[in-house]
Design a protein around this motif. Sequence first.
Motif, PDB file in Angstrom:
ATOM      1  N   CYS A   1      -7.173   5.810   7.547  1.00 27.25           N
ATOM      2  CA  CYS A   1      -6.748   5.024   6.382  1.00 27.25           C
ATOM      3  C   CYS A   1      -6.933   5.865   5.129  1.00 27.25           C
ATOM      4  O   CYS A   1      -8.061   6.075   4.668  1.00 27.25           O
TER       5      CYS A   1
ATOM      6  N   ALA B   1      -6.234   5.177   2.150  1.00 27.35           N
ATOM      7  CA  ALA B   1      -6.615   4.413   0.952  1.00 27.35           C
ATOM      8  C   ALA B   1      -8.128   4.300   0.784  1.00 27.35           C
ATOM      9  O   ALA B   1      -8.617   4.137  -0.334  1.00 27.35           O
TER      10      ALA B   1
ATOM     11  N   CYS C   1      -8.626  -0.828   7.486  1.00 28.34           N
ATOM     12  CA  CYS C   1      -7.546  -1.143   6.537  1.00 28.34           C
ATOM     13  C   CYS C   1      -8.093  -1.978   5.380  1.00 28.34           C
ATOM     14  O   CYS C   1      -8.899  -2.894   5.590  1.00 28.34           O
ATOM     15  N   VAL C   2      -7.605  -1.659   4.164  1.00 27.05           N
ATOM     16  CA  VAL C   2      -8.050  -2.383   2.965  1.00 27.05           C
ATOM     17  C   VAL C   2      -6.841  -2.862   2.146  1.00 27.05           C
ATOM     18  O   VAL C   2      -6.952  -3.090   0.947  1.00 27.05           O
ATOM     19  N   ALA C   3      -5.698  -2.999   2.820  1.00 30.63           N
ATOM     20  CA  ALA C   3      -4.463  -3.364   2.104  1.00 30.63           C
ATOM     21  C   ALA C   3      -4.421  -4.861   1.806  1.00 30.63           C
ATOM     22  O   ALA C   3      -4.921  -5.671   2.583  1.00 30.63           O
TER      23      ALA C   3
ATOM     24  N   TYR D   1       0.261   4.271   0.688  1.00 33.72           N
ATOM     25  CA  TYR D   1       0.072   5.166   1.833  1.00 33.72           C
ATOM     26  C   TYR D   1       0.815   4.636   3.065  1.00 33.72           C
ATOM     27  O   TYR D   1       1.276   5.408   3.899  1.00 33.72           O
TER      28      TYR D   1
ATOM     29  N   CYS E   1       0.862  -1.200   0.000  1.00 34.90           N
ATOM     30  CA  CYS E   1       0.000   0.000   0.000  1.00 34.90           C
ATOM     31  C   CYS E   1       0.893   1.244   0.000  1.00 34.90           C
ATOM     32  O   CYS E   1       1.748   1.401   0.875  1.00 34.90           O
TER      33      CYS E   1
HETATM   34 FE1  SF4 Z   1      -2.640   1.947   5.868  1.00 42.18          FE
HETATM   35 FE2  SF4 Z   1      -4.079  -0.239   5.393  1.00 42.18          FE
HETATM   36 FE3  SF4 Z   1      -5.102   2.120   4.865  1.00 42.18          FE
HETATM   37 FE4  SF4 Z   1      -3.059   1.254   3.392  1.00 42.18          FE
HETATM   38  S1  SF4 Z   1      -5.078   0.356   3.447  1.00 42.18           S
HETATM   39  S2  SF4 Z   1      -3.351   3.304   4.242  1.00 42.18           S
HETATM   40  S3  SF4 Z   1      -1.926   0.035   4.906  1.00 42.18           S
HETATM   41  S4  SF4 Z   1      -4.503   1.362   6.898  1.00 42.18           S
END
Ligand code: SF4
Length: 327
Positions: free
Chosen positions: A136, A138, A155-157, A119, A117
Motif C-alpha cells: 500500500c 499510501a 489499505c487506508v482508502a 495510488y 486513492c
Molecule cells: Fe491501494 Fe488502498 Fe493503499 Fe490506496 S490506500 S494504495 S487503494 S491499498
Amino acid sequence: MHPFAYTRATDTREALDAGRRGGRYIAGGTTLVDLMRETVERPESLVDISGLPLREVLVTKEGGLRIGALVRMGEVAAHPAVRAAFPVVSQALELSASAQLRNMATIGGNIMQRTRCTYFRDVTAHCNKREPGSGCAALHGVNRGHAILGTTDHCVATHPSDVAVAFAALEATVHLLGPDGRERTLPFADFLLKPGSTPHHEQALRQGELITAVEIPAHPRPLKSGYLKVRDRQSYEFALTSAAVALHIRGGVVREAKVAAGGVGTVPWKLSEVERHLIGRRPSDALWAAAAEKAADGARPLTHNRFKVALLRRTVERQLRIVGGSK
Ligand code: SF4
C-alpha cells in the motif's frame, strides 16, 4: 484500454445469464469507463444493463422509499418524495460530482464506485486493492485525503460516495437479484466491506448478482435531515469530511438520531456512539458539542491527515446544530 466484448441486455434474464458467465454490469459508466481508460479495470466482457426496468422511485406502503438501481443521481435528487421525506439524500447527491455526471450516473453505480486513492489509479504504484499482495503506497506516501477510521495496514482508502453516507445514516437496505433468480436484501452496513486483509473485496456481492434497488425504510417519526460536506473547493471535489444527520425532536427531547460521516472511513461511517449520546437528551449547543466529541472515537490518523480528527468533530457538531437548531 484493453479490448473487451460488449453486449446490451434486453431483459433481466439476459443480463443475469451474462453476469453468471463473468460479464461486468455497466450502466452510466461514469466510473468504470474512466478506470478502463487508465487500465486499472480490465474487464473482458461488459453487459450494458441501462435498458432494464429499474428506473423508478416508489413510496413503499409503509412510507419508505425504494429507489431503482438505474435511477440517475440527478433524478433522485430532484424527486419530490425524496426531497420531502429525506432531504439528506437530495443534498448529498446535489453536492456530488458535476451536473453532467449526475445526469448519467446511476444510484447502483454510485454505491459501487471505487476509491479515489491516487495510488489505486496509478498502475505503476503498489496497491493491495488493485493488485492484491503488492503493498500500500499510501501508508507512507501522500495520505492527506485518506481514512482515519476502519483502516488496516493493507489499505487506508476512503469510500468516495456522498449518498452512501446518507444511506448509512438512514439504515437503508440493498436489494439484490442472483443469476439463479433468488432475491436477497442486505443492510447497507453489510453491503460495503471494510478492507481487513482483503481490500480488493469491496462489496458483499456474489458472482453475477445484480443490484435492483436501494430502500430507505419508513421512519415512524418524521425526521428533519441534512448533509454537510467539507472539501478543498466548493465544486467537483470529494469530501475531506462530511456528516449526514437526521433527527426527530419532540417535547424538547431528541427522540431519534441517525448520524453517519463520510471522507473519514474506509466505508461510510455510522456514528452509533454519537446517536446514543443524543437520544433522550434536551437539544442544546452543549449537547451537539458533547455528542460530536465521540465522532472520532477509534480514529487512527496517518502522517498527513491528523487534521481530520478535529475537522470530523466540528463537521458533525455543526451539522447537528444546523438540523437540531442552536440553543
Ligand atoms: Fe491501494 Fe488502498 Fe493503499 Fe490506496 S490506500 S494504495 S487503494 S491499498
